[in-house]
Design an enzyme around this catalytic site. Structure first.
Site, mmCIF file in Angstrom:
data_model
loop_
_atom_site.group_PDB
_atom_site.id
_atom_site.type_symbol
_atom_site.label_atom_id
_atom_site.label_comp_id
_atom_site.label_asym_id
_atom_site.label_seq_id
_atom_site.Cartn_x
_atom_site.Cartn_y
_atom_site.Cartn_z
ATOM 1 N N CYS A 119 -48.961 -25.430 29.609
ATOM 2 C CA CYS A 119 -50.199 -26.221 29.625
ATOM 3 C C CYS A 119 -50.489 -26.863 30.978
ATOM 4 O O CYS A 119 -49.720 -26.739 31.911
ATOM 5 C CB CYS A 119 -50.198 -27.215 28.473
ATOM 6 S SG CYS A 119 -50.428 -26.360 26.877
ATOM 7 N N ASP A 120 -51.570 -27.614 31.015
ATOM 8 C CA ASP A 120 -52.364 -27.860 32.210
ATOM 9 C C ASP A 120 -51.609 -28.149 33.507
ATOM 10 O O ASP A 120 -51.695 -27.401 34.463
ATOM 11 C CB ASP A 120 -53.334 -29.009 31.937
ATOM 12 C CG ASP A 120 -54.380 -28.626 30.900
ATOM 13 O OD1 ASP A 120 -54.136 -27.692 30.124
ATOM 14 O OD2 ASP A 120 -55.428 -29.268 30.863
ATOM 15 N N CYS A 191 -54.793 -23.850 24.549
ATOM 16 C CA CYS A 191 -56.090 -23.762 23.865
ATOM 17 C C CYS A 191 -56.855 -22.511 24.292
ATOM 18 O O CYS A 191 -56.823 -22.103 25.443
ATOM 19 C CB CYS A 191 -56.895 -25.022 24.117
ATOM 20 S SG CYS A 191 -56.118 -26.491 23.396
ATOM 21 N N SER A 468 -62.461 -31.565 32.519
ATOM 22 C CA SER A 468 -61.586 -30.645 31.812
ATOM 23 C C SER A 468 -62.118 -29.235 31.954
ATOM 24 O O SER A 468 -63.326 -29.013 32.105
ATOM 25 C CB SER A 468 -61.533 -31.031 30.331
ATOM 26 O OG SER A 468 -60.987 -29.995 29.559
#
Length: 556
Positions: A119-120, A191, A468
């Site tokens: 993730c990010d 996601c 985002s």
């Protein structure tokens, strides 16, 4: 071998006694020691499956003759951290991850590393560490989530945030929101749209640090486990050939990444992360070059939130290599760049066919002739700002309207949901930058509120914070210099006319030089919002770079 420093000779007898305490055999100590950086945890949906990936990597390493040894890296779920103080801690973890991984790799003298992120901030943090440590390294991510499905249509996390805005506007019932809540995120994985995590996993593949499929094979597919085993085996090839990250992370590799960023329509956060990774690799990457690359790079993909296709669709269409092969029909890639496959970019993408022109547009039928991201400059962003052009409605590519000024995200959201923002307005959220936040929060809640209120095609949003990868609409972020250091965004007043021209790459507010100087003379720095703890230390160290608010910790 590098690990001889801890395994060979009389002086290392105490070290070997500690390896014995781990249960390692003499045979294992004689093999290359391969550090596996596991980002597994039980709070991030994109990381809950990484124990399976790590075990597969371990098997691959062992099959190829290495000794795998696992150590952890932290990761934050940006979705769970959104909308409260937790979001101030998201971006700063990138540096924590890089620093702690560097410390572990140097302290234990591994011969090579396999990074297992998803993730990010976890992905760029580990790429930064790989460039610093510069020992053979390969990446294998946990993979994207499958798209959800509501009323027969695919959906994702960004739809969930927008559903909250629609409910506030009276356009959705509680029961409908609950349906999204239960179905938007159906599996583990990052996601499902082209948000920051998937953007960075795809760009890792483009940079040459991950194998084919690293960015697109869904988390729940068995193919992901096979990929992890192959990554474990391939790290041993990199050890044997002594191929290191800085052999791969060259200036041309980063230019390839920027080109593919434009073709894929990646998150605006890539404009923060790519220069930071390049900096660690000794490459100077100024984001100003993004517009030059964008002008000649067509946008071929409109994955969510820009469109209605998802990572699983991109995977079925041929994945990143298929997009690279398509974009290179215009000769836009440096195909001679080395990769972790041991082959060049050109060798990797040869014969990788676009299997679905609806998901990957052909070079002759792009979504646009220019790339998915633009850097805007003007008197409101003297050092740059970033917008995801591919996710902006055509009618908002050029916009002029009065400023509605807020000094924090929370106040802006109240105004949006309270119906105080109307068509034509330009919402300005400031003091959310790297120093002013501190931590440079993502503004997904405000953009989602605007979309949910039905204002996405008539209201713009500008911030010195971040957006985002799930944001869409005329959302312009990373404005630099930020308000906290006296950037002109701090001098905007309620009602000032803001002029946005994305096609011309400009961002201005209408003000005379005399009035600007008067306001600048009156401006006073604000007291820090936090005075203790890690955020305070971070805010005291971080600098707002002239390259679009890229975050850099001063050299050690």
């Amino acid at each position: 071998m590098r690990s001889d420093a801890v395994t060979k000779g009389m002086q290392q007898a105490p070290h070997r006694s500690l390896f014995n305490a781990l249960g390692l055999t003499k045979e294992e100590m004689e093999r290359p020691l391969i550090g596996i950086v596991s980002s597994y945890n039980e709070i991030v949906p994109g990381h809950m499956n990484l124990d399976k990936i790590v075990n597969a990597v371990k098997m691959g390493v062992a099959m190829a003759g290495g000794t795998p040894l696992v150590f952890p890296a932290i990761a934050v779920c940006d979705g769970i951290a959104m909308g409260h103080i937790g979001m101030k801690y998201s971006l700063v973890t990138r540096d924590l991850i890089a620093d702690s991984t560097e410390a572990m790799a140097m302290a234990h003298q591994f011969d090579a590393l396999v990074m297992v992120p998803n993730c990010d901030k976890n992905v760029p943090g580990l790429l930064m560490a790989a460039a610093r440590v510069n020992i053979p390294t390969i990446f294998v991510s946990g993979g994207p989530m499958l798209a959800g499905k509501v009323n027969g249509c695919k959906t994702s996390l960004s739809s969930m945030f927008e559903a909250v805005g629609a409910y506030s506007a009276g356009n959705m019932t509680l029961e409908e929101v609950e349906q999204y809540e239960n179905k938007a995120c159906p599996t583990c994985g990052s996601c499902s749209g082209m948000y920051t995590a998937n953007s960075m996993n795809c760009l890792t593949e483009v940079l040459g640090m991950g194998l084919k499929g690293n960015g697109t094979i869904p988390a729940v597919y068995s193919e992901r486990i096979k990929l992890a085993k192959h990554a474990g085996m391939q790290i041993m090839e990199l050890v044997r050939k002594d191929i290191k990250p800085r052999d791969i992370l060259t200036k041309k590799a980063f230019l390839n990444a920027l080109t593919m960023d434009m073709a894929l329509g990646c998150s605006t956060n890539s404009m923060l992360h790519l220069p930071a990774i390049a900096h660690e690799a000794g490459v100077e990457l100024n984001v100003d070059i993004a517009n030059e690359i964008s002008e000649k790079t067509p946008n071929l993909c409109h994955l969510a939130p820009a469109g209605h296709t998802y990572m699983e669709d991109l995977n079925e269409a041929g994945g990143i290599y298929a997009v690279m092969n398509e974009i290179n029909k215009k000769g836009l890639l440096y195909t001679e760049c080395l990769t972790v496959t041991g082959k060049t970019v050109g060798e990797n993408i040869e014969g990788c066919v676009n299997l679905d022109p609806d998901t990957i547009r052909t070079i002759d039928d792009p979504y646009s002739e220019t790339g998915g991201i633009a850097v805007l400059k003007g008197n409101l962003a003297l050092e740059g700002s970033v917008v995801k052009r591919s996710a902006v409605d055509p009618e908002m590519m050029k916009h002029e309207g009065p400023a509605r000024v807020f000094d924090c995200e929370e106040d802006a959201i109240k105004a949006i949901k309270g119906g105080k923002i109307i068509s034509g307005d330009v919402v300005v959220i400031r003091y959310e930058g790297p120093k002013g936040g501190p931590g440079m929060r993502e503004m997904l809640n405000p953009t989602s509120a605007i979309m949910g209120m039905g204002l996405g095609s008539s209201v713009a949003l500008i911030t010195d914070g971040r957006f985002s990868g799930a944001s869409r609409g005329a959302a312009i972020g990373h404005v630099a210099p930020e308000a906290a250091v006296g950037g002109n965004i701090a001098l905007v007043e309620e009602g000032d006319i803001i002029q946005i021209d994305i096609m011309a790459n400009t961002l201005n507010f209408v003000i005379s030089e005399d009035e600007l100087e008067k306001r600048r003379a009156k401006w006073q720095p604000r007291k820090p919002k936090v005075t203790s703890g890690y955020l305070a230390r971070y805010a005291s160290m971080v600098t707002s770079s002239s390259r679009g608010a890229i975050l850099e910790i001063p050299a050690k």
